[in-house]
Design a protein around this motif. Structure first.
Motif, PDB file in Angstrom:
ATOM      1  N   ILE B 194      13.030  -2.954 -27.040  1.00 28.61           N
ATOM      2  CA  ILE B 194      11.857  -2.397 -26.352  1.00 28.61           C
ATOM      3  C   ILE B 194      11.257  -3.453 -25.413  1.00 28.61           C
ATOM      4  O   ILE B 194      10.901  -3.167 -24.269  1.00 28.61           O
ATOM      5  CB  ILE B 194      10.786  -1.927 -27.379  1.00 28.61           C
ATOM      6  CG1 ILE B 194      11.225  -0.611 -28.018  1.00 28.61           C
ATOM      7  CG2 ILE B 194       9.411  -1.761 -26.715  1.00 28.61           C
ATOM      8  CD1 ILE B 194      10.347  -0.157 -29.173  1.00 28.61           C
ATOM      9  N   PHE B 195      11.183  -4.686 -25.883  1.00 27.11           N
ATOM     10  CA  PHE B 195      10.530  -5.733 -25.083  1.00 27.11           C
ATOM     11  C   PHE B 195      11.454  -6.380 -24.055  1.00 27.11           C
ATOM     12  O   PHE B 195      10.976  -6.931 -23.068  1.00 27.11           O
ATOM     13  CB  PHE B 195       9.910  -6.802 -26.001  1.00 27.11           C
ATOM     14  CG  PHE B 195       8.535  -6.414 -26.446  1.00 27.11           C
ATOM     15  CD1 PHE B 195       7.449  -6.572 -25.601  1.00 27.11           C
ATOM     16  CD2 PHE B 195       8.333  -5.846 -27.693  1.00 27.11           C
ATOM     17  CE1 PHE B 195       6.181  -6.182 -25.999  1.00 27.11           C
ATOM     18  CE2 PHE B 195       7.067  -5.462 -28.086  1.00 27.11           C
ATOM     19  CZ  PHE B 195       5.987  -5.624 -27.240  1.00 27.11           C
ATOM     20  N   TRP B 196      12.754  -6.315 -24.301  1.00 24.37           N
ATOM     21  CA  TRP B 196      13.696  -6.973 -23.394  1.00 24.37           C
ATOM     22  C   TRP B 196      13.514  -6.534 -21.927  1.00 24.37           C
ATOM     23  O   TRP B 196      13.311  -7.376 -21.048  1.00 24.37           O
ATOM     24  CB  TRP B 196      15.133  -6.749 -23.885  1.00 24.37           C
ATOM     25  CG  TRP B 196      16.179  -7.273 -22.968  1.00 24.37           C
ATOM     26  CD1 TRP B 196      16.300  -8.543 -22.490  1.00 24.37           C
ATOM     27  CD2 TRP B 196      17.259  -6.530 -22.390  1.00 24.37           C
ATOM     28  NE1 TRP B 196      17.389  -8.650 -21.660  1.00 24.37           N
ATOM     29  CE2 TRP B 196      17.991  -7.428 -21.577  1.00 24.37           C
ATOM     30  CE3 TRP B 196      17.697  -5.208 -22.479  1.00 24.37           C
ATOM     31  CZ2 TRP B 196      19.118  -7.032 -20.867  1.00 24.37           C
ATOM     32  CZ3 TRP B 196      18.819  -4.815 -21.773  1.00 24.37           C
ATOM     33  CH2 TRP B 196      19.521  -5.721 -20.980  1.00 24.37           C
ATOM     34  N   PRO B 197      13.554  -5.204 -21.637  1.00 22.47           N
ATOM     35  CA  PRO B 197      13.376  -4.830 -20.223  1.00 22.47           C
ATOM     36  C   PRO B 197      12.009  -5.219 -19.676  1.00 22.47           C
ATOM     37  O   PRO B 197      11.876  -5.541 -18.487  1.00 22.47           O
ATOM     38  CB  PRO B 197      13.552  -3.308 -20.218  1.00 22.47           C
ATOM     39  CG  PRO B 197      13.462  -2.866 -21.617  1.00 22.47           C
ATOM     40  CD  PRO B 197      13.806  -4.032 -22.484  1.00 22.47           C
ATOM     41  N   ARG B 198      10.991  -5.226 -20.526  1.00 25.39           N
ATOM     42  CA  ARG B 198       9.643  -5.608 -20.055  1.00 25.39           C
ATOM     43  C   ARG B 198       9.634  -7.087 -19.651  1.00 25.39           C
ATOM     44  O   ARG B 198       9.058  -7.460 -18.631  1.00 25.39           O
ATOM     45  CB  ARG B 198       8.612  -5.386 -21.169  1.00 25.39           C
ATOM     46  CG  ARG B 198       8.521  -3.930 -21.592  1.00 25.39           C
ATOM     47  CD  ARG B 198       7.636  -3.761 -22.798  1.00 25.39           C
ATOM     48  NE  ARG B 198       7.687  -2.370 -23.282  1.00 25.39           N
ATOM     49  CZ  ARG B 198       6.676  -1.739 -23.828  1.00 25.39           C
ATOM     50  NH1 ARG B 198       5.526  -2.353 -24.009  1.00 25.39           N
ATOM     51  NH2 ARG B 198       6.807  -0.496 -24.237  1.00 25.39           N
ATOM     52  N   TYR B 202       9.040  -8.601 -15.940  1.00 28.94           N
ATOM     53  CA  TYR B 202       8.042  -9.662 -15.772  1.00 28.94           C
ATOM     54  C   TYR B 202       8.698 -10.889 -15.117  1.00 28.94           C
ATOM     55  O   TYR B 202       8.181 -11.469 -14.168  1.00 28.94           O
ATOM     56  CB  TYR B 202       7.474 -10.016 -17.142  1.00 28.94           C
ATOM     57  CG  TYR B 202       6.421 -11.088 -17.145  1.00 28.94           C
ATOM     58  CD1 TYR B 202       5.197 -10.911 -16.517  1.00 28.94           C
ATOM     59  CD2 TYR B 202       6.645 -12.299 -17.803  1.00 28.94           C
ATOM     60  CE1 TYR B 202       4.222 -11.894 -16.537  1.00 28.94           C
ATOM     61  CE2 TYR B 202       5.677 -13.286 -17.832  1.00 28.94           C
ATOM     62  CZ  TYR B 202       4.468 -13.079 -17.197  1.00 28.94           C
ATOM     63  OH  TYR B 202       3.512 -14.051 -17.225  1.00 28.94           O
ATOM     64  N   GLY B 203       9.890 -11.226 -15.618  1.00 29.84           N
ATOM     65  CA  GLY B 203      10.623 -12.376 -15.069  1.00 29.84           C
ATOM     66  C   GLY B 203      11.019 -12.150 -13.619  1.00 29.84           C
ATOM     67  O   GLY B 203      11.026 -13.091 -12.828  1.00 29.84           O
ATOM     68  N   PHE B 204      11.317 -10.914 -13.250  1.00 31.08           N
ATOM     69  CA  PHE B 204      11.749 -10.632 -11.875  1.00 31.08           C
ATOM     70  C   PHE B 204      10.667 -11.021 -10.865  1.00 31.08           C
ATOM     71  O   PHE B 204      10.966 -11.516  -9.776  1.00 31.08           O
ATOM     72  CB  PHE B 204      12.132  -9.161 -11.713  1.00 31.08           C
ATOM     73  CG  PHE B 204      12.616  -8.847 -10.322  1.00 31.08           C
ATOM     74  CD1 PHE B 204      13.881  -9.238  -9.916  1.00 31.08           C
ATOM     75  CD2 PHE B 204      11.795  -8.201  -9.408  1.00 31.08           C
ATOM     76  CE1 PHE B 204      14.322  -8.974  -8.630  1.00 31.08           C
ATOM     77  CE2 PHE B 204      12.228  -7.943  -8.118  1.00 31.08           C
ATOM     78  CZ  PHE B 204      13.496  -8.328  -7.727  1.00 31.08           C
ATOM     79  N   ALA B 205       9.399 -10.781 -11.252  1.00 35.62           N
ATOM     80  CA  ALA B 205       8.303 -11.175 -10.357  1.00 35.62           C
ATOM     81  C   ALA B 205       8.345 -12.690 -10.120  1.00 35.62           C
ATOM     82  O   ALA B 205       8.069 -13.168  -9.015  1.00 35.62           O
ATOM     83  CB  ALA B 205       6.967 -10.761 -10.954  1.00 35.62           C
ATOM     84  N   VAL B 273       7.086   4.007 -22.788  1.00 40.72           N
ATOM     85  CA  VAL B 273       7.573   3.724 -21.436  1.00 40.72           C
ATOM     86  C   VAL B 273       6.493   4.061 -20.409  1.00 40.72           C
ATOM     87  O   VAL B 273       6.234   3.287 -19.477  1.00 40.72           O
ATOM     88  CB  VAL B 273       8.867   4.536 -21.154  1.00 40.72           C
ATOM     89  CG1 VAL B 273       9.328   4.346 -19.718  1.00 40.72           C
ATOM     90  CG2 VAL B 273       9.958   4.124 -22.120  1.00 40.72           C
ATOM     91  N   ALA B 274       5.853   5.219 -20.618  1.00 38.80           N
ATOM     92  CA  ALA B 274       4.837   5.654 -19.653  1.00 38.80           C
ATOM     93  C   ALA B 274       3.688   4.654 -19.578  1.00 38.80           C
ATOM     94  O   ALA B 274       3.104   4.456 -18.509  1.00 38.80           O
ATOM     95  CB  ALA B 274       4.319   7.030 -20.044  1.00 38.80           C
TER      96      ALA B 274
END
Lengths: 334, 303
Positions: B194-198, B202-205, B273-274
């Protein structure tokens, strides 16, 4: 196999790949690369000061000049690495370098550019070929061909940092011949190579004549004279002399015959070559014959006439040269 | 406009970048250190839980447990703890969501959100500048556009970061599996996923921020320094925006806070997700905006 190899290109790439992977059609512009009044400054240094240059399609074109003359900057501007401050650059009559238009059609050996140190050679060449628009299989085949051309097939999986300077240079040159680029720019291709490798590269460049346009920059004027059919001399950011090698060196205007110790039948030669200018340079014991070339009477005919007269009067021939050397022309013009 | 060919080129550059990074000694050392940090942190976390439980057992004069976790599990499922957490968070949904997650997941998410920006600055900062410095870029930009090259490079860095974060998650999972009593494998794996994509978003920014700060630097060393300066400035601005958004220039500080990735971190703890989608969209957009600003300058740069 070691060294740059003479190889016949795999002609499976008979069609040229353009930016979108399509086939280029239509009439070809006679000029592959044109620069008009191009200027470029790097801070206080004026690298180019209004360079005018035209590289005919299919020519092997030499760019010569002293260090700092602006050769590498000219290459950089032609390839879009460097933005000119002024003037116009035109590739194939389609405007300045634009990767969407010229991808795969222009290739370059950049000066001092390093290949990735930790990536196997084959992977790097496949990557370059893929970026040129080639499919996976074609890219692998072209990369293999380039490795063979560079004579490093056995080192295909080796990382760049494990290769010698000469090997890397050959690979860097070979990558410029991947695909079917119409214009290949080679910045100092033979510098740092041993004489055998340098000669093989020169042979490969000569073999490209008419198939594609090759621009070679070099300090080695003998090399340029041997390889190129056109030449431009750049000095202080300007093209000071440009044209065919034959015209610049006067190969169809001048013959020099050096005589060994013995008789010098100068008057006989002047009589035989009435209408041409015949001078004698005592210091170098050289007859300098200047003539106007016309159909049916070229340099070879003048040489024939002169030699018959000289030999008939027992002169001892040491050397016969058509025109001046490019080096001499360069030194006289700079 | 990005057509199919530029997109293909971007993916080719990204894939090559990923392969290159996984072969580069410096990147491998940074990644190994990050993973080692994850291993040590997760072991410390398990150790701390064990010591807390020992203290509690001594105070209650009961027998100490051989492996930590049992008492913590009891505490986490107690009503008193639930009430305490609900009071701590203004949003009951967030409290309920966090209560439903194994504690090792919370620690994984917290530590990753804290340290991923540093990982990115260490691996991504000089990726373009290094190629400009050694002129290797000249082999590439004769074959594709600068935009495709730069986007591909940073996409490769984002892929690398997402891979490393996932790997760290598995390290946490393994340590918790071995060290915690009553370890719940599937809820823990689920929580990490659940947290991995978040964390990746966050890292992409920060990948974008690294690009903005570093891609036009004169050398790789300057690029690395500038990226850390950018990270520090961004953190300071985020803190100031958080503290002063109710002050005189509240609107201005809110706007500044919006442009700083750190300000969006708290929203990533929301359930569902929402709940996080708008914040994730903002973070991706921030990353792209940072990269675009850097690219405007890079397109005009002499290589």
């Amino acid at each position: 196999m070691s060294g740059f190899c003479r190889l016949e290109r795999d002609r499976s790439l008979a069609t040229r790949v353009d930016g979108g992977g399509g086939v280029m059609t239509g009439a070809l512009a006679p000029i592959a690369l044109s620069l008009r009044g191009v200027t470029k400054r790097f801070g206080a240094i004026r690298a180019l000061d209004g360079v005018d240059l035209e590289v005919p399609r299919g020519a092997v074109f030499g760019l010569v000049g002293p260090n700092g003359a602006g050769k590498t900057t000219t290459f950089g501007i032609a390839c879009g690495y460097v933005r000119p401050d002024g003037g116009t650059v035109d590739l194939f009559g389609e405007g300045p370098f634009d990767p969407s238009k010229h991808r795969g059609r222009v290739a370059v050996l950049p000066q001092d550019a390093q290949l990735g140190r930790d990536i196997p050679l084959l992977d790097q060449l496949v990557y370059f070929a893929r970026l040129q628009g080639l499919g996976k299989q074609e890219a692998r085949s072209q990369a293999g061909w380039a490795l063979e051309l560079a004579g490093v097939t056995s080192r295909a999986r080796a990382r760049s940092r494990t290769l010698s300077h000469g090997m890397l240079k050959r690979v860097a040159i070979a990558q410029a011949f991947i695909g079917e680029a119409e214009l290949v720019l080679l910045d100092e291709p033979t510098s740092g190579l041993d004489p055998v490798q340098a000669e093989r590269i020169r042979e490969h460049i000569v073999a490209q004549r008419h198939d594609r346009t090759v621009v070679v920059s070099s300090h080695n004027l003998n090399e340029i004279e041997a390889v190129c059919d056109h030449v431009a001399m750049i000095d202080h950011g300007r093209a000071v002399l440009a044209g065919t090698v034959a015209a610049i060196t006067g190969k169809n205007e001048e013959v020099r015959i050096t005589l060994a110790e013995g008789p010098v039948p100068l008057d006989m030669v002047k009589t035989a070559l009435a209408g041409d200018s015949v001078d004698w340079d005592e210091a170098s014991r050289t007859l300098v014959i200047r003539f106007v070339s016309r159909p049916g009477r070229g340099a070879e005919d003048v040489i024939g006439q002169a030699l018959r007269t000289l030999l008939g009067h027992h002169a001892r021939i040491s050397q016969v040269v058509k025109g001046r050397s490019l080096e001499r022309t360069y030194l006289e013009s700079s | 406009m990005i057509g199919p060919t530029p997109f293909r080129d971007m993916l080719l550059v990204a894939w090559f970048e990923l392969k290159e990074m996984l072969r580069t000694r410096r990147a491998l050392v940074v990644i190994a250190l990050y993973l080692l940090g994850g291993l040590v942190a997760s072991r410390v976390f398990v150790g701390v839980i064990g010591r807390l439980e020992d203290v509690a057992a001594d105070m209650l004069q009961t027998t100490r447990t051989a492996t930590p976790g049992a008492l913590t599990r009891q505490v986490l499922h107690s009503d008193a703890y639930r009430e305490a957490l609900v009071r701590l968070f203004p949003n009951r949904n967030v409290a309920d969501f966090l209560l439903g997650l194994p504690p090792i997941v919370l620690f994984f998410a917290w530590s990753s959100l804290a340290f991923v920006p540093f990982l990115i600055m260490m691996t991504a900062a000089d990726t373009v500048t290094q190629e400009v410095q050694d002129r290797g870029i000249r082999f590439v930009v004769i074959r594709t556009g600068r935009v495709e090259f730069v986007l591909g490079k940073y996409l490769g860095q984002a892929l690398l970061m997402s891979f490393v974060v996932l790997l760290t998650g598995f390290v946490y999972l393994a340590v918790a599996w071995r060290g915690l009593q009553g370890f719940e494998f599937w809820p823990t794996l689920d929580g990490i996923l659940i947290f991995w994509p978040r964390i990746v978003v966050y890292g992409f920014a920060f990948v974008g921020l690294a690009g903005l700060c570093a891609m036009n630097a004169r050398s790789a060393a300057v690029a690395r320094a500038l990226s850390f300066v950018g990270l520090t400035v961004s953190w300071v601005l985020g803190e100031m925006a958080y503290r002063w958004s109710d002050g005189i220039f509240g609107a201005a500080w809110t706007a500044i806070g919006f442009l700083v990735p750190f300000s969006h971190k708290a929203a990533l703890w929301r359930p569902g997700v929402a709940g996080v989608l708008p914040e994730c969209a903002v973070l991706v957009a921030l990353g792209l905006v940072y990269l675009s600003v850097g690219l405007v300058m890079f397109r005009r740069k002499d290589l």
